[in-house]
Design a protein around this motif. Sequence first.
Motif, PDB file in Angstrom:
ATOM      1  N   ALA A 300       0.858  -1.202   0.000  1.00 58.09           N
ATOM      2  CA  ALA A 300       0.000   0.000   0.000  1.00 58.09           C
ATOM      3  C   ALA A 300       0.884   1.238   0.000  1.00 58.09           C
ATOM      4  CB  ALA A 300      -0.896  -0.013   1.237  1.00 58.09           C
ATOM      5  N   MET A 301       0.251   2.400  -0.136  1.00 59.51           N
ATOM      6  CA  MET A 301       0.965   3.678  -0.092  1.00 59.51           C
ATOM      7  C   MET A 301       0.292   4.617   0.911  1.00 59.51           C
ATOM      8  SD  MET A 301       3.373   3.177  -2.304  1.00 59.51           S
ATOM      9  CE  MET A 301       4.152   4.789  -2.380  1.00 59.51           C
ATOM     10  N   GLY A 302       1.083   5.574   1.415  1.00 63.39           N
ATOM     11  CA  GLY A 302       0.545   6.652   2.250  1.00 63.39           C
ATOM     12  C   GLY A 302      -0.194   6.130   3.470  1.00 63.39           C
ATOM     13  N   THR A 303      -1.366   6.694   3.697  1.00 63.30           N
ATOM     14  CA  THR A 303      -2.169   6.286   4.845  1.00 63.30           C
ATOM     15  C   THR A 303      -2.482   4.796   4.796  1.00 63.30           C
ATOM     16  OG1 THR A 303      -3.109   8.468   5.144  1.00 63.30           O
ATOM     17  CG2 THR A 303      -4.436   6.630   5.921  1.00 63.30           C
ATOM     18  N   SER A 304      -2.767   4.294   3.604  1.00 62.70           N
ATOM     19  CA  SER A 304      -3.075   2.865   3.494  1.00 62.70           C
ATOM     20  C   SER A 304      -1.862   2.020   3.865  1.00 62.70           C
ATOM     21  CB  SER A 304      -3.538   2.528   2.075  1.00 62.70           C
ATOM     22  OG  SER A 304      -4.756   3.185   1.809  1.00 62.70           O
ATOM     23  N   ILE A 346      -3.860  -2.752  -0.080  1.00 58.81           N
ATOM     24  CA  ILE A 346      -4.784  -1.918   0.692  1.00 58.81           C
ATOM     25  C   ILE A 346      -4.838  -0.553   0.015  1.00 58.81           C
ATOM     26  CG2 ILE A 346      -5.301  -0.957   2.976  1.00 58.81           C
ATOM     27  CD1 ILE A 346      -3.286  -3.195   3.983  1.00 58.81           C
ATOM     28  N   SER A 347      -6.030  -0.117  -0.312  1.00 58.02           N
ATOM     29  CA  SER A 347      -6.155   1.153  -1.032  1.00 58.02           C
ATOM     30  C   SER A 347      -7.567   1.692  -0.867  1.00 58.02           C
ATOM     31  CB  SER A 347      -5.863   0.934  -2.521  1.00 58.02           C
ATOM     32  OG  SER A 347      -6.124   2.110  -3.258  1.00 58.02           O
ATOM     33  N   GLN A 348      -7.679   2.895  -0.350  1.00 52.99           N
ATOM     34  CA  GLN A 348      -8.996   3.516  -0.228  1.00 52.99           C
ATOM     35  C   GLN A 348      -9.663   3.581  -1.594  1.00 52.99           C
ATOM     36  OE1 GLN A 348     -12.106   5.972  -0.592  1.00 52.99           O
ATOM     37  NE2 GLN A 348     -10.236   6.899  -1.368  1.00 52.99           N
ATOM     38  N   SER A 349      -8.949   4.174  -2.555  1.00 53.04           N
ATOM     39  CA  SER A 349      -9.531   4.435  -3.873  1.00 53.04           C
ATOM     40  C   SER A 349      -9.581   3.196  -4.753  1.00 53.04           C
ATOM     41  CB  SER A 349      -8.698   5.491  -4.600  1.00 53.04           C
ATOM     42  OG  SER A 349      -7.372   5.013  -4.758  1.00 53.04           O
ATOM     43  N   GLY A 350      -8.642   2.276  -4.518  1.00 53.26           N
ATOM     44  CA  GLY A 350      -8.513   1.134  -5.422  1.00 53.26           C
ATOM     45  C   GLY A 350      -7.893   1.532  -6.750  1.00 53.26           C
ATOM     46  N   GLU A 351      -7.347   2.747  -6.833  1.00 49.77           N
ATOM     47  CA  GLU A 351      -6.830   3.244  -8.114  1.00 49.77           C
ATOM     48  C   GLU A 351      -5.368   3.650  -8.047  1.00 49.77           C
ATOM     49  OE1 GLU A 351      -8.591   2.945 -10.676  1.00 49.77           O
ATOM     50  OE2 GLU A 351     -10.645   2.851  -9.928  1.00 49.77           O
ATOM     51  N   THR A 352      -4.729   3.504  -6.900  1.00 47.02           N
ATOM     52  CA  THR A 352      -3.356   3.999  -6.754  1.00 47.02           C
ATOM     53  C   THR A 352      -2.393   3.236  -7.657  1.00 47.02           C
ATOM     54  OG1 THR A 352      -3.830   4.738  -4.534  1.00 47.02           O
ATOM     55  CG2 THR A 352      -1.516   4.349  -5.045  1.00 47.02           C
ATOM     56  N   ALA A 353      -1.725   3.963  -8.536  1.00 43.92           N
ATOM     57  CA  ALA A 353      -0.893   3.319  -9.560  1.00 43.92           C
ATOM     58  C   ALA A 353       0.214   2.482  -8.925  1.00 43.92           C
ATOM     59  CB  ALA A 353      -0.299   4.376 -10.475  1.00 43.92           C
ATOM     60  N   GLY A 395     -12.309  14.442   1.315  1.00 46.06           N
ATOM     61  CA  GLY A 395     -11.123  15.179   1.776  1.00 46.06           C
ATOM     62  C   GLY A 395      -9.874  14.447   1.302  1.00 46.06           C
ATOM     63  N   VAL A 396      -8.881  15.219   0.838  1.00 45.15           N
ATOM     64  CA  VAL A 396      -7.652  14.576   0.368  1.00 45.15           C
ATOM     65  C   VAL A 396      -6.984  13.802   1.513  1.00 45.15           C
ATOM     66  CG1 VAL A 396      -5.307  15.084  -0.434  1.00 45.15           C
ATOM     67  CG2 VAL A 396      -7.271  16.073  -1.611  1.00 45.15           C
ATOM     68  N   ALA A 397      -7.045  14.359   2.715  1.00 37.42           N
ATOM     69  CA  ALA A 397      -6.473  13.653   3.873  1.00 37.42           C
ATOM     70  C   ALA A 397      -7.367  12.465   4.218  1.00 37.42           C
ATOM     71  CB  ALA A 397      -6.364  14.603   5.051  1.00 37.42           C
ATOM     72  N   ALA A 398      -6.803  11.286   4.189  1.00 40.25           N
ATOM     73  CA  ALA A 398      -7.585  10.074   4.499  1.00 40.25           C
ATOM     74  C   ALA A 398      -7.820  10.007   6.002  1.00 40.25           C
ATOM     75  CB  ALA A 398      -6.815   8.853   4.034  1.00 40.25           C
ATOM     76  N   THR A 399      -9.063   9.848   6.410  1.00 42.48           N
ATOM     77  CA  THR A 399      -9.376   9.776   7.852  1.00 42.48           C
ATOM     78  C   THR A 399     -10.233   8.546   8.137  1.00 42.48           C
ATOM     79  OG1 THR A 399     -11.224  11.294   7.453  1.00 42.48           O
ATOM     80  CG2 THR A 399      -9.159  12.249   8.312  1.00 42.48           C
ATOM     81  N   ALA A 480       1.957  11.883  11.839  1.00 42.77           N
ATOM     82  CA  ALA A 480       2.899  12.828  11.224  1.00 42.77           C
ATOM     83  C   ALA A 480       2.487  13.147   9.788  1.00 42.77           C
ATOM     84  CB  ALA A 480       4.309  12.249  11.260  1.00 42.77           C
ATOM     85  N   LEU A 481       2.054  12.117   9.055  1.00 44.68           N
ATOM     86  CA  LEU A 481       1.629  12.340   7.662  1.00 44.68           C
ATOM     87  C   LEU A 481       0.447  13.310   7.611  1.00 44.68           C
ATOM     88  CD1 LEU A 481       1.558  11.758   4.607  1.00 44.68           C
ATOM     89  CD2 LEU A 481       0.216   9.728   5.079  1.00 44.68           C
ATOM     90  N   LYS A 482      -0.532  13.066   8.482  1.00 42.53           N
ATOM     91  CA  LYS A 482      -1.720  13.928   8.476  1.00 42.53           C
ATOM     92  C   LYS A 482      -1.316  15.359   8.809  1.00 42.53           C
ATOM     93  CE  LYS A 482      -3.878  12.001   7.134  1.00 42.53           C
ATOM     94  NZ  LYS A 482      -4.331  10.829   6.451  1.00 42.53           N
ATOM     95  N   PHE A 483      -0.424  15.499   9.810  1.00 46.87           N
ATOM     96  CA  PHE A 483      -0.042  16.831  10.264  1.00 46.87           C
ATOM     97  C   PHE A 483       0.694  17.596   9.159  1.00 46.87           C
ATOM     98  CE2 PHE A 483       1.878  20.103  12.827  1.00 46.87           C
ATOM     99  CZ  PHE A 483       0.946  20.319  13.831  1.00 46.87           C
ATOM    100  N   SER A 601      -6.490  10.815  -5.371  1.00 44.49           N
ATOM    101  CA  SER A 601      -6.092   9.529  -5.939  1.00 44.49           C
ATOM    102  C   SER A 601      -4.831   9.717  -6.753  1.00 44.49           C
ATOM    103  CB  SER A 601      -7.172   8.985  -6.872  1.00 44.49           C
ATOM    104  OG  SER A 601      -8.363   8.856  -6.177  1.00 44.49           O
ATOM    105  N   VAL A 602      -3.813   8.917  -6.461  1.00 45.91           N
ATOM    106  CA  VAL A 602      -2.544   9.065  -7.172  1.00 45.91           C
ATOM    107  C   VAL A 602      -2.478   7.967  -8.227  1.00 45.91           C
ATOM    108  CG1 VAL A 602      -0.055   9.340  -6.890  1.00 45.91           C
ATOM    109  CG2 VAL A 602      -1.592   9.987  -5.041  1.00 45.91           C
ATOM    110  N   THR A 603      -3.076   8.288  -9.379  1.00 37.65           N
ATOM    111  CA  THR A 603      -3.231   7.255 -10.413  1.00 37.65           C
ATOM    112  C   THR A 603      -2.116   7.300 -11.447  1.00 37.65           C
ATOM    113  OG1 THR A 603      -4.655   8.707 -11.692  1.00 37.65           O
ATOM    114  CG2 THR A 603      -5.740   7.229 -10.165  1.00 37.65           C
TER     115      THR A 603
HETATM  116  O1  M6R Z   1      -6.348   5.464  -2.365  1.00 36.28           O
HETATM  117  P1  M6R Z   1      -5.180   4.953  -1.627  1.00 36.28           P
HETATM  118  O2  M6R Z   1      -5.514   4.526  -0.236  1.00 36.28           O
HETATM  119  O3  M6R Z   1      -4.430   3.874  -2.352  1.00 36.28           O
HETATM  120  O4  M6R Z   1      -4.199   6.195  -1.504  1.00 36.28           O
HETATM  121  C1  M6R Z   1      -2.904   6.052  -0.987  1.00 36.28           C
HETATM  122  C2  M6R Z   1      -2.327   7.393  -0.602  1.00 36.28           C
HETATM  123  O5  M6R Z   1      -2.157   8.201  -1.716  1.00 36.28           O
HETATM  124  C3  M6R Z   1      -3.211   8.113   0.403  1.00 36.28           C
HETATM  125  O6  M6R Z   1      -3.442   7.318   1.518  1.00 36.28           O
HETATM  126  C4  M6R Z   1      -2.563   9.430   0.880  1.00 36.28           C
HETATM  127  O7  M6R Z   1      -1.376   9.161   1.558  1.00 36.28           O
HETATM  128  C5  M6R Z   1      -3.548  10.185   1.766  1.00 36.28           C
HETATM  129  N1  M6R Z   1      -4.126  11.248   1.010  1.00 36.28           N
HETATM  130  C6  M6R Z   1      -2.948  10.768   2.990  1.00 36.28           C
HETATM  131  O8  M6R Z   1      -3.917  11.397   3.774  1.00 36.28           O
END
Ligand code: M6R
Length: 604
Positions: A300-304, A346-353, A395-399, A480-483, A601-603
């Motif tokens: 996964a990436m980032g919050t995921s 693990i991915s919120q969007s299911g689209e992270t490249a 929101g861009v910040a995943a919560t 830390a990431l959220k902050f 979404s970082v596609t």
């Molecule tokens: O959609 P995803 O869960 O795959 O996204 C992964 C990250 O780009 C995402 O969690 C990003 O780190 C959050 N925007 C942070 O709040």
Amino acid sequence: MCGIVARIGEGDDAVDELLAGLTNLEYRGYDSAGIAVQNGCGVGVRKRAGGIDDLRNALATDGPSGSVGIGHTRWSTHGPPTDANAHPHTDCDGDVAVVHNGIIENYDELRRTLSKAGHAFESDTDTEVIPHLIESALADGASPAAAFRAAVDRIEGSYAVAAVIGGREAVYAARNDSPLVVGEGESAQYLGSDVPAFLEFTERVAYLEDGDVVRVTPGGFTVTDADGERVQRTTETVDWDPQDTGKGGYDHYMLKEINEQPTALGRSVSGRTDPDAGAIDLDGFPPGTFEGIERVHLVAMGTSYHAAMYAESLLARRDVPARAFMASEYAMSPPPEEDGTLVIAISQSGETADTIGAVRAARAERTMVVTNVVGSSLTRECDDTLLVRAGPEIGVAATKSFSSQVATLSLLAERIRRDVVGSPSPDSRAFLSALSDLPDHVRRVVEGTAAEEVADAFTDSEAYFFIGRGPGHAVALEGALKFKEITYEHAEGFTAAELKHGPLALVTEDTPVFAVFNGSEGDTETLGNVKEIRARGGPVIAVASGDAPDLGDAVDRVLPVPATHPDLVGVLANVQLQLVAYHAAKRRGRSIDKPRNLAKSVTV
Ligand code: M6R
């Protein structure tokens, strides 16, 4: 990671619906925006650097009208966010307009060829080759549909692309490695990068597959696959409430989504566990599903990724060998093939490249995805899907997605443990009961928090550090990431033990340290680390449950969370840290829902 919307109807003007769609998609990118409307004979284009409001203002004084149109909100990849680089892009005569999400890998070569043939380019984007390719095929006598297909056949890379062509009451679109869904309405049809693009107009959705080319007219849509064969894509009704995609009276989506966590967690857990019977009922994953699995790789990436780290701890506590990997690194050097490897994306969007890349590179027996988005790309890439059911997160910040991911993964960890080890984990009934109480515990944190006061007390600090152990380490990194993401302040997370191996040199009276206590083993050691920080003048804010050791005057402040099972304290602690980040960002006047340089979404 841009947003695409299209509206194809009769009579009514498309512009308002396109703007509504773009507003709902703005979380995908917000550098610039534009629309193109087909007005029966030609194509009218308006586009602006800036947000949707800048475009709306431009349209208020001088806007095209028509019943068929496309729209785009951009997160720049090729060229800075200028009016010229904003989408839609057009051909030489302005008769073809195109919006695109993704990257055209062979655009350089195509642009050279088209330039030599006399086509003039006005932007730095890769997208601009597409309208010129369509123009060139039309000039060779192809029909609009054939010209669009010919253009798509020549581009390589990832794309969701939609085009309008002068004089045609239709939108032509295609997808490959970038999301695109069709919305089937009564009086109009829609296309969107995501369902919220048109959710207020229709809940009937058809998910396109990679390689699909679609022609959408006011009366419906027809799809051909990568081989040009006519195919059916079934339409289903989504059960998202359009209200879920609004701000619901909150100042920001982020605050709304933090407050929605009790409901989201309720959905993640409900019907999946019976604490009294000690039972787990994960849809699609009956007992025995994971027999033969010897190790789990979480990518996964980032919050995921932080949820993956959290799950790694949960699996380790259950005697299941597991390792969390940053998906981008896994994709570059996947571990060697071994029998019994389960890869969980693990991915919120299911689209992270990056995460899609990891799944494709994986040398695993099985793959599965834990995601929030039905029909997303990763659900197609993986053998199995487990939905986290958090509801739309704008929101861009995943919560709320993080909390729901951890709750879902904790159930999955217990399911895997039972299949792999052959018995429930020793305290599994206590864990399942705590999981059922989690929504209520989160509600208590949100309602009683002193996060705003803490954020206000440390507004002028040089940097913000976060420490923890085990699941608390994942929460420290996430805090830390959220902050940093929404305050633009320097924030870093560490394992508590790591400090004295280097980072302690950074600690001064101007560097507050947030210390996460798990309410379990390891807390005594974390308390020792906290004392080392205080001895160097660093202020410490503990995030701790009643089960943490007596903190006495070892810390400056405490953000308390209800006592619960140690596997779940981190979820509660994380909610406190989300709220600290939110209030710190608000006090600084930041763009909380759309922080600079980022997109949801970082596609690419
Ligand atoms: O959609 P995803 O869960 O795959 O996204 C992964 C990250 O780009 C995402 O969690 C990003 O780190 C959050 N925007 C942070 O709040």
